[in-house]
Design an enzyme around this catalytic site. Structure first.
Site, short mmCIF file in Angstrom:
data_model
loop_
_atom_site.label_atom_id
_atom_site.label_comp_id
_atom_site.label_asym_id
_atom_site.label_seq_id
_atom_site.Cartn_x
_atom_site.Cartn_y
_atom_site.Cartn_z
N ARG A 1 0.89 -1.24 -0.05
CA ARG A 1 0.12 -0.09 0.00
C ARG A 1 0.87 1.26 0.05
O ARG A 1 1.93 1.28 0.74
CB ARG A 1 -0.91 -0.03 1.12
CG ARG A 1 -1.37 1.44 1.45
CD ARG A 1 -2.94 1.39 1.88
NE ARG A 1 -3.55 2.75 1.82
CZ ARG A 1 -4.45 2.82 2.71
NH1 ARG A 1 -4.96 2.23 3.46
NH2 ARG A 1 -5.11 4.21 2.82
N ARG B 1 -6.57 2.08 -3.43
CA ARG B 1 -5.62 1.50 -2.56
C ARG B 1 -5.75 -0.03 -2.76
O ARG B 1 -6.77 -0.70 -3.09
CB ARG B 1 -5.82 1.61 -1.07
CG ARG B 1 -7.18 1.22 -0.52
CD ARG B 1 -8.25 2.18 -0.20
NE ARG B 1 -8.20 3.48 -0.17
CZ ARG B 1 -8.42 4.44 1.06
NH1 ARG B 1 -8.33 3.76 1.93
NH2 ARG B 1 -8.21 5.49 0.70
N ASP C 1 -6.97 -1.98 2.43
CA ASP C 1 -7.16 -1.14 3.35
C ASP C 1 -7.63 -1.88 4.53
O ASP C 1 -8.86 -2.58 4.42
CB ASP C 1 -7.98 -0.07 2.99
CG ASP C 1 -8.32 0.98 4.02
OD1 ASP C 1 -7.44 2.07 4.04
OD2 ASP C 1 -9.36 0.96 4.78
N ASP D 1 -9.61 -1.50 8.06
CA ASP D 1 -9.91 -0.54 9.11
C ASP D 1 -10.49 -1.35 10.21
O ASP D 1 -11.28 -2.31 10.27
CB ASP D 1 -11.13 0.19 8.51
CG ASP D 1 -10.76 1.15 7.73
OD1 ASP D 1 -9.44 1.88 7.90
OD2 ASP D 1 -11.48 1.81 6.70
N1 LIG Z 1 -17.24 0.92 -1.46
C1 LIG Z 1 -16.04 1.41 -0.85
N2 LIG Z 1 -15.80 2.97 -0.94
C2 LIG Z 1 -14.57 3.16 -0.06
N3 LIG Z 1 -14.36 4.60 -0.08
C3 LIG Z 1 -13.16 4.36 0.83
S1 LIG Z 1 -12.23 5.79 1.27
N4 LIG Z 1 -12.93 3.14 1.10
C4 LIG Z 1 -11.68 2.66 1.85
C5 LIG Z 1 -12.08 2.39 3.21
O1 LIG Z 1 -12.28 3.55 4.09
C6 LIG Z 1 -13.66 2.41 0.46
C7 LIG Z 1 -14.04 1.09 0.40
O2 LIG Z 1 -13.42 0.23 1.20
N5 LIG Z 1 -15.10 0.68 0.05
#
Ligand SMILES: Nc1nc2nc(S)n(CCO)c2c(=O)[nH]1
Length: 159
Positions: free
Chosen positions: A84, A93, A96, A98
């Protein structure tokens, strides 16, 4: 003391399914983290910064002795191991991870906000999370039915 934590894992660059598999494999390989549930894979339109490719998202449940800061460090290590790079905060990315929930604990610091501040407004988080939490709920219902069938006085259980 063992703690249950829930992660949301997402990817929208490269071999997306492989990226998810690699991240879960690294969690499973970790000496002091047990992966206890993995959701289905969901293809989801990007939210936040929408001008980017669709994501694949999953949720996973973990059991561990680590504290939340150690778990955060492990998540960041896995993101780095899988290559990453952080062009810009909301950008595409490779992977990720979280932290959504860490037991019943709450954190609000520079490094760590738990429960995740946007988790309750994101379907790409809530749908996979609900899937794995329902597995536990279904087991709980089974236990409660069995207890009811025994018709025992709960007070009779020596704790
Ligand atoms: N559908 C979707 N939209 C996202 N926008 C972000 S920033 N992220 C990264 C996680 O915060 C995502 C994601 O994992 N999935």
């Amino acid at each position: 003391m063992m703690t249950t934590a829930y992660l949301s894992i997402g990817t929208n660059i490269g071999e997306r399914e492989q990226n998810l598999q690699d991240a879960v494999k690294l969690l499973i390989a970790h000496k002091t983290i047990s992966v206890t549930a993995i959701s289905s894979i969901y293809e989801t339109a990007a939210v936040g910064y929408t001008d980017q490719a669709d994501f694949l998202n999953i949720a996973v449940a973990l059991e561990m002795e680590l504290d939340a800061y150690e778990l955060l460090a492990e998540c960041q290590k896995i993101e780095n191991d899988l290559g990453r790079v952080r062009e810009f905060r909301w950008g595409p990315r490779i992977i990720d991870l979280d932290i959504l929930l860490y037991g019943q604990q709450q954190y609000e610091t520079e490094k760590l906000i738990i429960p995740h501040p946007r988790m309750y407004e994101r379907a790409f988080v809530l749908v996979p999370l609900e899937e794995i939490m329902t597995q536990n709920y279904d087991m709980l219902v089974g236990v409660q039915k069995a207890l009811h069938a025994l018709d025992i006085e709960k007070e009779g259980v020596n704790l």
